[in-house]
Design a protein around this motif. Structure first.
Motif: not given
Length: 498
Positions: A21-25, A29-33, A315-323
Motif C-alpha cells: 500500500a505504501l508505494p500505491l499511496m 498522490l502523484l496521479q492526483y498531482v 479532502s480528495t488528497i486526504a483520501g488517497l491513502p485510503c484508496w
C-alpha cells in the motif's frame, strides 16, 4: 533483476499489505498531482475565474479518470486471479483483453468529451466567465484519454503481480514532466487553463509509453497476441504439456481433455468487462455526484464555488491513502481467491480495514489542526472565501472518515472477491441517495444553504459502510470460513481435553 512482486497467498499478510500500500499511496498522490498542480498554478496565474473554470473541469477530469481506473481495475482483478491460480495463459489473455478494452474506451471518451462538454457545463450552471476555459480543458483531457487508459492498463497488470514500486517510478517521472510543463504553458506560453490540460495529457502519454515498454521487456510471456511462454510456477513438461498436466496448442493455449482450446481473447474481454464495467460505473457515479454537488454550490456564487473546489481537492488528497489500502485489499483478495485461500482472503479485509481506519483518522486529525494553512496554499486571499473552504474541511474531514475507510475497505474486498455489483449498488447509495439527494434536500427544501451540502457529503459513507460490513460477514459464512475456524478450535479443545 531483483523482484518487486508480492505474493499475497503466503507470508505475513499485514506486512505485505502495508508494504504494497505504501508505494500505491505515493502513486495515487502523484496521479492526483496532475490535477492539483493544475489547480494551484492556474489559481496563482489566472486568478479566481480560472480557479472556477478548472474546479469544474477537474470534476469532469475526475469523472473520466475514475472511469479509466475502474475499467482497467477489472483487468487487474482478472490478472490477479490468474496469478493466484498460477495460470500463465489466462494471465496473458487477461492483459491483452485489458489493453483492448482500454483502446476502445478511450475512443468513446474522446467522442463523448467533444460532444457533451459544453452542454454539461451549461446545465451545471458554470459561470459564463469560466465556461469556455472549462470546456476547452475538458475536451483536451478527453481527447488525450488514450494515455491514462493505457498507463492504467499496464499499471493494473503490474499491481496484479504484486508490483507497486514500478508504477510509482513511472508515474513519478510523468508527474515531474507535468509540473514542468504547467509552469511553462500556463504562464509564460500564455495558454492559461488550456495549457494545464495540455501539460497533463503530455505527461500521461509519457507514462503510458514507459509503462507499456516496461511490461513488454519484463514480462515477455504476456506479450499480447503473440506466442506466450510459461510463467514461473507453470513450466512446460514433455510432449508440449504444461506442468499442471494440460496440453498446449501451437500458440501456447492450454487444451482440454477433448483437445478443445481454452477460452480466447473474446472470453477474456468479457471477464474484464464483468468486473471492470461495474467498477468503472461505480467510480464514475461517485465522481458524477461530486459534479452535481458542485452544480448546487455554483448557485451560491463564485466565492463559495471556488472555496468548495479547493476544499474538495484537499479532502480528495486526504483520501488517497485510503484508496491505496483499498487497492491492496483488492489485489490480495483476488490473488487468494484465485489460489483457493478463502480464509486468508477473509483475513485480508479484516487487517486491511483496521489499517485503513487508523491511517484515515490520523490524516483527518492533521487536517483539522492545519486547515487554514492548507487552504491558503491554493491562493485564496479573500477572508470570506478562505472561511468557507476551512468550514468545508471542518465538516467533511472529521469522524466520518471512520465510515469512509470502512466503506472503501469492504467495497475493495467485494471487488476482488468477485462481487462488483455490490460495489456498484453501494456507490449509488453513497453518491445519489445521500451525497446528492440529501444535499438537495438540506440546501434547498430545508434551507440549510451550502452548509447542508457539506453535511450531506460528510454523511454519505455511513450506510454503505454498514452494508459492506454485512457483505463481508455473509461472504465468510456462506463459504464456511468462519465455521472452519470454529470447527478447528473445537477439535483443538477436544484433543486438549483428552
Amino acid at each position: 533483476m531483483v523482484s518487486t512482486s508480492v505474493s499475497f497467498s503466503e507470508g505475513p499478510l499485514f506486512r505485505q499489505l502495508l508494504s504494497f500500500a505504501l508505494p500505491l499511496m505515493a502513486v495515487n498522490l502523484l496521479q492526483y498531482v496532475y490535477q492539483a498542480v493544475d489547480m494551484v498554478v492556474v489559481g496563482q496565474v489566472v486568478g479566481d475565474v480560472g480557479l472556477v473554470s478548472i474546479s469544474n473541469a477537474t470534476n469532469a477530469a475526475f469523472l473520466v479518470n475514475a472511469f479509466v481506473i475502474g475499467l482497467t481495475a477489472g483487468g487487474g482483478v482478472v490478472v490477479a486471479r490468474a496469478v493466484g491460480a498460477r495460470d500463465a495463459f489466462a494471465r496473458r489473455r487477461a492483459y491483452a483483453a485489458t489493453l483492448a478494452v482500454a483502446l476502445l474506451a478511450s475512443a468513446a471518451i474522446a467522442a463523448a468529451g467533444m460532444l457533451l462538454a459544453r452542454p454539461a457545463f451549461t446545465a451545471n450552471a458554470v459561470p459564463a466567465a469560466a465556461l469556455d476555459d472549462a470546456v476547452a480543458y475538458t475536451v483536451v483531457m478527453c481527447c488525450g484519454a488514450v494515455g491514462p487508459f493505457l498507463m492504467n492498463a499496464a499499471a493494473a497488470f503490474l499491481k496484479a503481480q504484486g508490483d507497486a514500486w514500478t508504477p510509482l517510478v513511472l508515474v513519478g517521472a510523468a508527474a515531474f514532466v507535468n509540473v514542468a510543463l504547467d509552469l511553462v504553458l500556463v504562464g509564460p506560453a500564455g495558454l492559461g487553463v488550456v495549457g494545464a490540460a495540455f501539460a497533463t495529457v503530455s505527461a500521461q502519454g509519457l507514462a503510458a509509453v514507459l509503462a507499456l515498454a516496461f511490461v513488454w521487456r519484463r514480462y515477455p510471456e504476456v506479450r499480447p497476441f503473440g506466442r506466450g511462454g510459461a510463467a514461473p510456477g507453470q513450466g512446460r513438461g514433455r510432449g508440449g504439456a504444461l506442468e499442471d498436466g494440460r496440453r498446449q496448442g501451437r500458440d501456447g493455449a492450454p487444451l482440454g481433455r477433448a483437445g478443445r482450446r481454452a477460452p480466447g481473447l473474446g472470453a477474456a474481454v468479457l471477464a474484464v468487462l464483468r468486473v471492470g464495467v461495474p467498477s468503472a460505473v461505480q467510480m464514475a457515479v461517485v465522481n458524477l455526484s461530486y459534479a452535481l454537488v458542485t452544480g448546487l454550490l455554483n448557485r451560491y456564487g463564485t466565492d463559495v464555488a471556488a472555496a468548495a473546489g479547493v476544499g474538495l481537492q484537499i479532502s480528495t488528497i486526504a483520501g488517497l491513502p485510503c484508496w491505496a489500502i483499498g487497492q491492496a485489499i483488492t489485489t490480495a483478495a483476488a490473488q487468494n481467491a484465485g489460489a483457493g485461500e478463502l480464509r486468508r482472503a477473509r483475513d485480508v479485509v479484516r487487517l486491511g480495514a483496521v489499517l485503513n481506519i487508523g491511517v484515515t483518522l490520523s490524516i483527518q486529525v492533521l487536517i483539522q489542526l492545519l486547515a487554514p494553512a492548507i487552504v491558503a496554499l491554493y491562493g485564496l486571499t479573500e477572508p470570506a472565501t478562505l472561511d468557507v473552504a476551512v468550514l468545508y474541511l471542518r465538516i467533511t474531514c472529521s469522524v466520518n472518515g471512520l465510515f469512509y475507510a470502512a466503506m472503501y475497505s469492504f467495497d475493495s474486498f467485494a471487488l476482488g472477491a468477485g462481487s462488483p455489483r455490490l460495489v456498484l449498488a453501494n456507490s449509488l447509495i453513497d453518491a445519489f441517495a445521500v451525497r446528492f439527494g440529501l444535499a438537495f434536500l438540506l440546501s434547498g427544501v430545508l434551507g440549510a444553504g451550502y452548509v447542508g451540502i457539506f453535511v450531506a457529503q460528510a454523511a454519505s459513507p455511513v450506510i454503505p459502510a454498514i452494508i459492506g460490513g454485512a457483505y463481508v460477514r455473509h461472504w465468510s459464512r456462506s463459504r464456511g470460513v468462519g465455521r472452519a475456524r470454529t470447527a478447528q478450535a473445537g477439535a483443538v479443545g477436544e484433543r486438549a481435553a483428552r
